[in-house]
Design a protein around this motif. Structure first.
Motif, mmCIF file in Angstrom:
data_model
loop_
_atom_site.group_PDB
_atom_site.id
_atom_site.type_symbol
_atom_site.label_atom_id
_atom_site.label_comp_id
_atom_site.label_asym_id
_atom_site.label_seq_id
_atom_site.Cartn_x
_atom_site.Cartn_y
_atom_site.Cartn_z
ATOM 1 N N VAL A 86 0.830 -1.204 0.000
ATOM 2 C CA VAL A 86 0.000 0.000 0.000
ATOM 3 C C VAL A 86 0.868 1.258 0.000
ATOM 4 C CG1 VAL A 86 -1.705 1.325 1.328
ATOM 5 C CG2 VAL A 86 -1.992 -1.148 1.031
ATOM 6 N N VAL A 87 1.927 1.266 0.807
ATOM 7 C CA VAL A 87 2.835 2.414 0.849
ATOM 8 C C VAL A 87 3.477 2.632 -0.519
ATOM 9 C CG1 VAL A 87 5.073 3.185 1.758
ATOM 10 C CG2 VAL A 87 3.307 2.357 3.321
ATOM 11 N N HIS A 88 3.933 1.550 -1.146
ATOM 12 C CA HIS A 88 4.534 1.678 -2.471
ATOM 13 C C HIS A 88 3.521 2.215 -3.490
ATOM 14 C CE1 HIS A 88 7.802 -0.755 -0.830
ATOM 15 N NE2 HIS A 88 8.524 -0.267 -1.821
ATOM 16 N N MET A 89 2.275 1.801 -3.336
ATOM 17 C CA MET A 89 1.243 2.245 -4.261
ATOM 18 C C MET A 89 0.909 3.724 -4.042
ATOM 19 S SD MET A 89 -2.620 0.747 -4.727
ATOM 20 C CE MET A 89 -3.149 1.343 -3.136
ATOM 21 N N LEU A 90 0.708 4.120 -2.797
ATOM 22 C CA LEU A 90 0.251 5.475 -2.503
ATOM 23 C C LEU A 90 1.338 6.531 -2.627
ATOM 24 C CD1 LEU A 90 -2.089 4.819 0.550
ATOM 25 C CD2 LEU A 90 -2.731 5.205 -1.833
ATOM 26 N N TRP A 91 2.550 6.234 -2.163
ATOM 27 C CA TRP A 91 3.559 7.274 -2.085
ATOM 28 C C TRP A 91 4.735 7.099 -3.026
ATOM 29 C CZ3 TRP A 91 1.282 5.725 2.670
ATOM 30 C CH2 TRP A 91 0.441 6.694 3.204
ATOM 31 N N LEU A 92 4.884 5.941 -3.620
ATOM 32 C CA LEU A 92 6.033 5.739 -4.506
ATOM 33 C C LEU A 92 5.628 5.507 -5.955
ATOM 34 C CD1 LEU A 92 8.211 3.525 -2.142
ATOM 35 C CD2 LEU A 92 8.353 5.988 -2.531
ATOM 36 N N GLY A 93 4.346 5.607 -6.232
ATOM 37 C CA GLY A 93 3.867 5.516 -7.601
ATOM 38 C C GLY A 93 3.840 4.118 -8.203
ATOM 39 N N ALA A 94 4.047 3.108 -7.399
ATOM 40 C CA ALA A 94 3.988 1.733 -7.910
ATOM 41 C C ALA A 94 2.534 1.269 -7.921
ATOM 42 C CB ALA A 94 4.829 0.811 -7.035
ATOM 43 N N ARG A 95 2.282 0.217 -8.633
ATOM 44 C CA ARG A 95 0.935 -0.342 -8.632
ATOM 45 C C ARG A 95 0.845 -1.443 -7.564
ATOM 46 N NH1 ARG A 95 1.451 -5.252 -11.056
ATOM 47 N NH2 ARG A 95 3.170 -5.488 -12.488
ATOM 48 N N PHE A 96 -0.350 -1.672 -7.071
ATOM 49 C CA PHE A 96 -0.556 -2.768 -6.123
ATOM 50 C C PHE A 96 -0.457 -4.065 -6.912
ATOM 51 C CE2 PHE A 96 -2.881 -5.882 -3.724
ATOM 52 C CZ PHE A 96 -2.494 -5.621 -2.426
ATOM 53 N N ASP A 97 0.473 -4.917 -6.518
ATOM 54 C CA ASP A 97 0.719 -6.164 -7.241
ATOM 55 C C ASP A 97 0.170 -7.339 -6.437
ATOM 56 O OD1 ASP A 97 1.594 -8.201 -8.835
ATOM 57 O OD2 ASP A 97 3.696 -7.596 -8.833
ATOM 58 N N ILE A 98 -0.918 -7.889 -6.925
ATOM 59 C CA ILE A 98 -1.543 -9.019 -6.233
ATOM 60 C C ILE A 98 -0.612 -10.215 -6.174
ATOM 61 C CG2 ILE A 98 -2.720 -9.956 -8.266
ATOM 62 C CD1 ILE A 98 -4.143 -9.804 -4.703
ATOM 63 N N TRP A 99 0.267 -10.364 -7.179
ATOM 64 C CA TRP A 99 1.201 -11.497 -7.179
ATOM 65 C C TRP A 99 2.216 -11.391 -6.048
ATOM 66 C CZ3 TRP A 99 -0.419 -15.629 -9.230
ATOM 67 C CH2 TRP A 99 -1.249 -15.590 -10.345
ATOM 68 N N ASP A 100 2.550 -10.183 -5.639
ATOM 69 C CA ASP A 100 3.410 -10.021 -4.462
ATOM 70 C C ASP A 100 2.731 -10.580 -3.224
ATOM 71 O OD1 ASP A 100 5.401 -8.831 -5.921
ATOM 72 O OD2 ASP A 100 5.009 -6.790 -5.209
ATOM 73 N N MET A 101 1.443 -10.311 -3.103
ATOM 74 C CA MET A 101 0.711 -10.823 -1.940
ATOM 75 C C MET A 101 0.546 -12.336 -2.021
ATOM 76 S SD MET A 101 0.593 -8.228 -0.138
ATOM 77 C CE MET A 101 -0.073 -9.170 1.209
ATOM 78 N N VAL A 102 0.349 -12.865 -3.216
ATOM 79 C CA VAL A 102 0.266 -14.329 -3.380
ATOM 80 C C VAL A 102 1.595 -14.954 -2.954
ATOM 81 C CG1 VAL A 102 0.071 -16.198 -5.072
ATOM 82 C CG2 VAL A 102 -1.510 -14.263 -5.159
#
Length: 125
Positions: A86-102
């Motif tokens: 979430v931090v990477h998505m909100l403040w670093l411009g990355a997308r939320f990667d569901i595969w990272d969570m998998v």
């Protein structure tokens, strides 16, 4: 704690470092390599956090680490990895990667299976 957790902590750290170092190399040019390097840091971080905690817990707090604390550690690790996404998505411009969570869930499931095998005496020192 068992040596297996020290091994998993070291393996997790090495996976994380290798993935960070290999990004931007020819390995990442391959779609499969790019995918694996994308999920490897989460997988490695899960092993590192849990492995390091289980390795050093007895030395720091001098208390046993029961199954309830282990389940709480797995949940806290998963929540921390989710927060990182979430931090990477909100403040670093990355997308939320569901595969990272998998990858995170798979890594934590492997750790849970090791713990269960240890308790059933399938895995020994």
């Amino acid at each position: 704690m068992k040596k297996i957790y020290s091994f998993l902590a070291l393996a997790g750290c090495l996976i994380w470092v290798a993935a960070v170092v290999l990004r931007g190399t020819e390995v990442a040019a391959n779609p499969v390599g790019d995918f694996l390097l994308g999920i490897a840091p989460n997988f490695g971080a899960a092993w590192a956090v849990v492995g390091l905690t289980l390795t050093f817990w007895p030395f720091i707090l001098r208390r046993p680490f029961d199954m309830g604390k282990f389940a709480l550690l797995l949940l806290a690790t998963l929540l921390a990895l989710l927060a990182s996404e979430v931090v990477h998505m909100l403040w670093l411009g990355a997308r939320f990667d569901i595969w990272d969570m998998v990858a995170s869930v798979v890594a934590l499931l492997v750790l849970a299976l090791v713990r269960v095998a240890e308790k059933k005496k399938i895995v020994s020192e």
